[in-house]
Scaffold this motif. Structure first.
Motif, PDB file in Angstrom:
ATOM      1  N   THR A   1       0.792  -1.273  -0.059  1.00  0.00           N
ATOM      2  CA  THR A   1      -0.125   0.037   0.015  1.00  0.00           C
ATOM      3  C   THR A   1       1.042   1.365   0.036  1.00  0.00           C
ATOM      4  O   THR A   1       0.411   2.318  -0.349  1.00  0.00           O
ATOM      5  CB  THR A   1      -0.995   0.146   1.273  1.00  0.00           C
ATOM      6  OG1 THR A   1      -1.367  -1.379   1.541  1.00  0.00           O
ATOM      7  CG2 THR A   1      -2.132   0.816   1.296  1.00  0.00           C
ATOM      8  N   GLY A   2       2.023   0.979   0.519  1.00  0.00           N
ATOM      9  CA  GLY A   2       2.874   2.116   0.730  1.00  0.00           C
ATOM     10  C   GLY A   2       2.545   3.063   2.066  1.00  0.00           C
ATOM     11  O   GLY A   2       2.238   2.495   2.883  1.00  0.00           O
ATOM     12  N   ARG A   3       2.460   4.549   1.981  1.00  0.00           N
ATOM     13  CA  ARG A   3       2.452   5.332   2.915  1.00  0.00           C
ATOM     14  C   ARG A   3       1.103   5.538   3.078  1.00  0.00           C
ATOM     15  O   ARG A   3       0.127   6.088   2.127  1.00  0.00           O
ATOM     16  CB  ARG A   3       3.101   6.437   2.675  1.00  0.00           C
ATOM     17  CG  ARG A   3       4.657   6.274   2.961  1.00  0.00           C
ATOM     18  CD  ARG A   3       5.431   7.288   1.913  1.00  0.00           C
ATOM     19  NE  ARG A   3       5.349   8.479   2.683  1.00  0.00           N
ATOM     20  CZ  ARG A   3       6.556   9.086   3.252  1.00  0.00           C
ATOM     21  NH1 ARG A   3       7.487   8.364   3.563  1.00  0.00           N
ATOM     22  NH2 ARG A   3       6.220  10.440   4.045  1.00  0.00           N
ATOM     23  N   ILE A   4       0.477   5.438   4.080  1.00  0.00           N
ATOM     24  CA  ILE A   4      -0.928   5.992   4.796  1.00  0.00           C
ATOM     25  C   ILE A   4      -0.765   7.066   5.941  1.00  0.00           C
ATOM     26  O   ILE A   4      -0.117   6.628   6.680  1.00  0.00           O
ATOM     27  CB  ILE A   4      -1.927   4.819   5.173  1.00  0.00           C
ATOM     28  CG1 ILE A   4      -2.006   3.776   3.844  1.00  0.00           C
ATOM     29  CG2 ILE A   4      -3.188   5.328   5.804  1.00  0.00           C
ATOM     30  CD1 ILE A   4      -2.744   2.615   4.400  1.00  0.00           C
ATOM     31  N   PHE A   5      -1.533   7.737   6.166  1.00  0.00           N
ATOM     32  CA  PHE A   5      -1.520   9.002   7.044  1.00  0.00           C
ATOM     33  C   PHE A   5      -2.819   9.114   7.448  1.00  0.00           C
ATOM     34  O   PHE A   5      -3.784   9.675   6.777  1.00  0.00           O
ATOM     35  CB  PHE A   5      -0.893  10.166   6.608  1.00  0.00           C
ATOM     36  CG  PHE A   5      -0.532  11.187   7.757  1.00  0.00           C
ATOM     37  CD1 PHE A   5       0.225  11.012   8.680  1.00  0.00           C
ATOM     38  CD2 PHE A   5      -1.235  12.286   7.793  1.00  0.00           C
ATOM     39  CE1 PHE A   5       0.137  11.804   9.788  1.00  0.00           C
ATOM     40  CE2 PHE A   5      -1.320  13.420   8.903  1.00  0.00           C
ATOM     41  CZ  PHE A   5      -0.427  13.243   9.978  1.00  0.00           C
ATOM     42  N   ILE A   6      -2.969   9.189   8.756  1.00  0.00           N
ATOM     43  CA  ILE A   6      -4.644   9.610   9.257  1.00  0.00           C
ATOM     44  C   ILE A   6      -4.331  10.268  10.542  1.00  0.00           C
ATOM     45  O   ILE A   6      -3.282  10.331  11.155  1.00  0.00           O
ATOM     46  CB  ILE A   6      -5.552   8.389   9.611  1.00  0.00           C
ATOM     47  CG1 ILE A   6      -4.880   7.558  10.578  1.00  0.00           C
ATOM     48  CG2 ILE A   6      -6.070   7.446   8.470  1.00  0.00           C
ATOM     49  CD1 ILE A   6      -5.684   6.247  11.251  1.00  0.00           C
ATOM     50  N   GLN A   7      -5.260  11.507  10.630  1.00  0.00           N
ATOM     51  CA  GLN A   7      -5.128  12.355  11.850  1.00  0.00           C
ATOM     52  C   GLN A   7      -6.644  12.749  12.231  1.00  0.00           C
ATOM     53  O   GLN A   7      -7.589  12.598  11.400  1.00  0.00           O
ATOM     54  CB  GLN A   7      -4.670  13.454  11.293  1.00  0.00           C
ATOM     55  CG  GLN A   7      -4.596  14.587  12.117  1.00  0.00           C
ATOM     56  CD  GLN A   7      -3.833  15.769  11.543  1.00  0.00           C
ATOM     57  OE1 GLN A   7      -2.759  15.964  11.077  1.00  0.00           O
ATOM     58  NE2 GLN A   7      -4.465  17.112  11.491  1.00  0.00           N
TER      59      GLN A   7
END
Ligand code: NAP
Length: 429
Positions: free
Chosen positions: A292-298
């Motif tokens: 998937t590579g990079r995932i970012f949640i905030q």
């Protein structure tokens, strides 16, 4: 478990418990699976305490374990907290009866997750804990469900809003750790006893759970290396910024050929990294997947509304017939946790020295590092009013952490050194 009407027992009527009762009262049909739910019984420590929600029509239980065993509810929600005591006893009692359990209790899941998962799976009872990590921001389901087709290599997050608020405010206002902590307590962002938060233990519980979900291993709290933010001072926040970093309390779990390493510690985070841009009480999580590579949640990591919404989402899953293993795979197949040995740990570090202003100091520092085999990436010498000497800051290239520690010990012994060197790791993902 085809049921159109669910009766819920809620133990704990504090921030999250009261938030959940308010949410269900306002919208009992929130589950997309259809059907309705209602809270029928509650338990808390003090029956007399005034609550922000109406509990007058609900059955009261002095003992949360009795509520968990009661035949008058079909689903037990534990919102008391704590790894032991009434929370653990009540959750175990419900699961033993095969009753579904939803909890927000990170301490319980980090300490006893594998045994509870084994019990839940043996009795065919769902055990769900979305709210335990990052409050209202869905990190647990993402790792347990959405990313099972990938191989997660690393997760790193800002998982404690109190620490992030304190660091953000120190940086923005130039106030000390103690001053900002006192303000956070007055605003309700920090507990009267802030140790769990500022000591890094709360983030330690959460990263232990995320590591288990990400890597298919049993949650192992004892394997997490934990350091808090108590000793971060303004000078380091300012000097780090000049070098292109912000200091954040980063909780990370990384899998490599030598094992899994789980850590919570202040870390210099490059200004262009998404974690460096997370301000105030927000939480965030960065995931590195092989495919998937990079995932970012905030998002919101705490508070009545967001956390109750995460608990409600778990209740909706139970109502829809949730039938997944408690962690990413069945409890019996969770791998034993294999920690990276400290001797094999490598990384980069920021080292801040306060030295006497005299000739030859920089040469002696460089020689000490060269003798230890540590190479320097950047070097900054800066006059700072009130620093009590000349601050010198250096960042290292990647080296064995044990080697960096030896070099720091040798630098600490140099005659020009005024205070003990301050070492802060540089974020590893
Ligand atoms: N607050 C958040 O934003 C947040 C976010 C994510 C996860 N969580 C987790 O959610 C859980 C609840 O947190 P919270 O903030 O809602 O806690 P809280 O406000 O301190 O409320 C705890 C509740 O548990 C009750 N309680 C304590 N001991 C008990 C006992 N022996 N028997 C029965 N009830 C007992 C208390 O009763 P009294 O009211 O009568 O004292 C209170 O209602 C914890 O596991 C926490 O880690 C919280």
């Amino acid at each position: 478990m085809a049921r159109s009407h669910w009766r819920i027992g809620v133990a704990g009527l504090g921030t999250v418990g009261a938030g959940l009762i308010g949410l269900i009262a306002a919208n009992p049909g929130f589950s997309p699976a259809g059907g309705a739910c209602e809270v029928t019984g509650v338990s808390a420590r003090s029956r007399a305490r005034a609550r922000p929600v109406d509990i007058s029509g609900l059955a009261w239980f002095d003992d949360p374990e009795a509520l968990a065993r009661s035949e008058d509810n079909d689903l037990f929600v534990e919102l008391i907290g704590g790894a032991e005591g009434p929370a653990r006893a009540a959750v175990e009692a419900a699961l033993r009866l095969g009753k579904p359990v939803v909890t927000a209790n990170k301490a319980l899941i980090a300490a006893h997750g594998k045994e509870l998962a084994a019990l839940a799976e043996a009795r065919g009872a769902p055990l769900l804990f979305e709210a335990a990590v990052m409050g209202g921001t869905p990190a647990v389901k993402m790792l347990r469900e959405a990313l099972v087709g990938d191989e997660v290599e690393a997760v790193a997050g800002i998982l404690n809003g109190t620490c992030n608020y304190i660091l953000t405010e120190m940086e923005a206002t130039g106030r000390s750790f103690a001053e900002v902590l006192a303000e956070a307590q007055a605003l309700g962002y920090a507990e009267a006893d802030p140790t769990m938060d500022v000591g890094g233990f709360d983030a330690g519980h959460k990263i232990t759970i995320l590591a288990a979900l990400a890597f298919g291993c049993a949650p192992t709290l004892a394997a997490a290396e934990i350091e808090g933010v108590e000793s971060i001072d303004l000078l380091d926040l300012r000097l780090a910024k000049e070098l292109g970093y912000r200091i954040k309390l980063v909780a990370s779990a990384v899998r490599s050929a030598s094992g899994v390493s789980v850590r919570v510690h202040p870390a210099l985070t490059p200004l262009d990294h998404p974690l460096a841009r997370v301000d105030g009480v927000l939480n965030a999580l960065f995931i590195q997947g092989a495919r998937t590579g990079r995932i970012f949640i905030q998002g919101a990591g705490a508070g009545a509304g967001p956390t109750a919404a995460a608990v409600a989402a778990d209740i909706a899953d139970v109502m829809a017939g949730a039938r997944r293993p408690v962690f990413q795979r069945p409890a019996a197949t969770l791998e034993a946790f294999s920690p990276v040995s400290p001797a094999e740990a490598t990384g980069r570090a920021y080292v801040r020295l306060i030295v006497r202003d005299q000739p030859g100091v920089i040469a002696s520092i460089s020689e000490t590092l060269a003798e230890a085999g540590v190479s320097i990436d950047s070097f900054l010498q800066k006059h700072v009013e009130g620093a009590g000497g000349v601050p010198i800051v250096l960042t290292t290239h990647v080296a064995p952490e044990a080697t960096i520690a030896r070099a720091v010990t040798a630098m600490a012994a140099l005659p020009a050194m005024i205070t003990a060197p301050r070492v802060i790791r540089i974020a590893r993902i």
